[in-house]
Every structure is written in C-alpha cells, then in structure tokens.
Design an enzyme around this catalytic site. Structure first.
Site, PDB file in Angstrom:
ATOM      1  N   TYR A  15      26.210 106.353  21.532  1.00  0.00           N
ATOM      2  CA  TYR A  15      27.476 106.944  21.111  1.00  0.00           C
ATOM      3  C   TYR A  15      27.604 106.803  19.595  1.00  0.00           C
ATOM      4  CZ  TYR A  15      28.620 106.534  26.114  1.00  0.00           C
ATOM      5  OH  TYR A  15      28.609 106.598  27.494  1.00  0.00           O
ATOM      6  N   HIS A  18      20.913 103.404  30.569  1.00  0.00           N
ATOM      7  CA  HIS A  18      21.774 104.594  30.478  1.00  0.00           C
ATOM      8  C   HIS A  18      21.200 105.780  31.256  1.00  0.00           C
ATOM      9  CE1 HIS A  18      24.815 106.610  27.521  1.00  0.00           C
ATOM     10  NE2 HIS A  18      24.964 107.051  28.744  1.00  0.00           N
ATOM     11  N   PRO A  50      35.996 110.625  35.335  1.00  0.00           N
ATOM     12  CA  PRO A  50      36.785 110.800  36.567  1.00  0.00           C
ATOM     13  C   PRO A  50      37.810 111.925  36.450  1.00  0.00           C
ATOM     14  CG  PRO A  50      37.602 108.910  35.340  1.00  0.00           C
ATOM     15  CD  PRO A  50      36.365 109.379  34.629  1.00  0.00           C
TER      16      PRO A  50
END
Length: 356
Positions: free
Chosen positions: A61, A133, A213
C-alpha cells in the site's frame, strides 16, 4: 460511541481482535491520491478510541507509505491498544521499466527481508498478524509458511495469515504451522468463497477476515461512486464498474437501498450487517478515509437481521445478481493460488544445484 465493537477470538490460536477492523489501504493507495497524514492519523486515533482496534495494512500500500503512516499513528502509547496486521508478497515493478508489472514472491529469503522491512517502517518490535498477501505459485506453500514459522519462533511475528488462498493451499499451510486467519473478499456482491474456502476455514478453526465488505464502496454509494472517483482510482478499471455491467449491478444496489429504508439504516450498514451475521468467526475490515463514514460503518453492529431478513438478502445477493469479475484478467486470486508439491520442488531444486 454507542456501538463499541466487542472483542472476539480470531481463529483458535488465542488472538483476540475487535469484531470490526479498519482497512487502511485507501488512505495511501489505489483509491486515488494519498490522503493527508494528519487527517488519517486523526481517523486512526478516532477508530482506536471507538473500540476498533484491529488495523489492516500491507507493504504494497503506497507502496510502503501506509505502513509508515500506521507507525506514526501508533506513537504515544497507541501501539499497546491495537492488533496490527500487515502483509507481504506483492512486489511492484519499476513503472518506467516494467510498466508497473507486479510479481508475487514467497521464497524464504524474501519472506524474511519483507518482514524486517515492515518492522522498520511500522517502527514496532513485533507484528501481531502477518499475512502472505498473495500466493507465489512457483514456491511450495510449505517453504513460505516454514519461514513464517521461524519468524514466530524468533518473536518477530505472533500469528500467521493467508490472503486469497485456495482451500488446498490453506490445508497445506495449516499442516506446517497453524494459520490464524484467512483474508478474502466477501460481501453481498462477492460470494464465491462460500462454496469451498469458508467451510475449509471453519473445519480447521481458522478466522475469516472479510475485505471489501462494502463491494469497494459500491454497496455504500451505488453508481454515483464512479462520479466521485479521481483519475488515479484503480476501481475504474475493474470489470464490475464498467458500463456494460453497471446497469445490472445497479439493480443489486437499488434492492439493498429499498430494504435498508425499511430497516431504518443506511445501505452500507445493511450490507455490512449481513457480513457480521455470517458468524462469530467473521471479521469485516471496511476501509474509509472519513470519520463520518467510519461512524456509519460501526453503526452496522447494532443492525439486527432476522432469519427472514437474511433470506431476503440472500436472494438480493444471489449468484447471478452481480455482473463482471472481481478483478481484471491476470490478477492473482485464490482461484490460481496452487503451489508446486514440496517433494517435486525439492527434487527440481536439487537437480538445478547439481547442474551448476
């Protein structure tokens, strides 16, 4: 705040986290330009004080800048109040030389080097939960997890996780060292993991961490989300956000809005409540860069869904409700996470050594 997330067991190895986490990716990468550090630190502190103490980041990131941001935010006694999760395994190429091509690595030397680098950027002595990851399909998962096991024994990490791993990969990894959590995309518009991966995690006592989500924001805002995206937002390239799929996906959002209105909550709260209601072993980690959105997400904890509500949501988010793939072709997901058998890999490695 009224909706303080309770602390729950993640997996069966002793780790305890807040029932809802905070995904930190969008603060630094992929969803447009990085946000100002001071504002993001304020948001992180607000989350911790609100009881959301499960922070999720990754070395990719930024790359790297999100871990540095989290490290800054945890100064002044905050570190002891959080469960810190980060990830390794995705290596971004030089954009000028390799057109931003990414590589996935899981070899032992890389695992160790990546962990050491993350510890420095986060400025901590130990990472609570360390995920692979994406799975390196060239290296047996036993090799990767074997090195992670050594890092646990050395006190550099506490618990091991996998992200976007297939059921067979999870089983092989778990045989080397207990896997505490599997992170996967799970929402009303991403449900393919329910067939094999969720049952495998439950059989093995592995916690489930649900990223995106809220369908990368689509279940919060619907098609208007695209109007708010900056040019650098990579969601613009994802199949589900393309014009040919958007009309179908808009119907899903509209049905969620109608039900949310009846329930007296927002669409995002309803979508997030559905994930929470999947079981006490499921921990969604919605990301945001705004305190008001964070507060709304935490409000999902007090949305109660009856069996009738869940049945209605099941029909809204049925298998044919969403059009378009999760990712662009070629992206690593659990569907292509198989790794070579350890015995064959060792034999090949031995032959290569002999031929040198």
């Amino acid at each position: 705040m009224a909706n303080v997330p309770r602390i729950m067991k993640l997996g069966s190895d002793g780790l305890e986290v807040s029932a809802q986490g905070l995904g930190c990716m969008g603060m630094s990468a992929f969803y447009g330009p990085p946000k100002p550090d001071d504002e993001m630190i304020q948001l992180i502190h607000h989350a911790i004080k609100s009881g959301v103490t499960f922070l999720d980041t990754s070395d990719v990131y930024g790359p790297y800048t999100n871990e540095t941001l989290i490290g800054k935010a945890l100064k002044g006694g905050m570190r002891e109040r959080v469960v810190l999760a980060t990830k390794f395994g995705i290596v971004l190429g030089d954009e000028k030389k390799a057109e931003g091509k990414r590589e996935v690595r899981g070899d032992a030397a890389y695992v160790r080097a990546a962990c050491e680098a993350s510890l420095k950027r986060l400025d901590v002595d130990c990472i609570d939960l360390y995920y692979q990851h994406r799975v390196d399909t060239r290296v047996p998962i036993e090799i990767t997890v074997g090195e992670l096991k050594k890092l646990v024994e050395e006190g550099k990490i506490k618990y091991i996780g996998l992200s976007e791993a297939s059921a067979s990969t999870i089983r092989r990894a778990h045989a080397v060292h207990p896997i505490t959590a599997v992170q996967l995309e799970w929402s009303l518009w991403s449900r393919d993991v329910e067939e094999e991966i969720i049952p495998t995690c439950r059989e093995l006592g592995i916690g489930i961490v649900a990223y995106s989500p809220l369908g990368r924001g689509f279940l919060s805002s619907g098609p208007k989300l695209l109007e708010e995206m900056s040019n650098g937002d990579y969601r613009k390239h994802l199949p589900r956000f393309q014009a040919e799929n958007l009309e179908q996906n808009k119907k899903l959002y509209e049905r969620i809005c109608q039900m949310a209105a009846k329930k007296g909550c927002t669409p995002s709260q309803l979508a997030l409540a559905w994930v929470h209601h999947q079981g006490n072993d499921v921990f969604p980690i919605p990301g945001t860069t705004k305190i008001e959105n964070f507060n709304q997400n935490v409000g999902a904890l007090s949305v109660n869904l009856s069996s009738e509500d869940m049945a209605e949501l099941e029909s809204i988010g049925s298998a044919n409700a969403v059009q378009g793939d999760r990712y662009i072709p070629g992206m690593n997901t659990y569907k292509n996470s198989e790794t070579p058998p350890l015995s064959a890999w060792k034999a090949k490695s031995g032959l290569e050594q002999m031929s040198r």
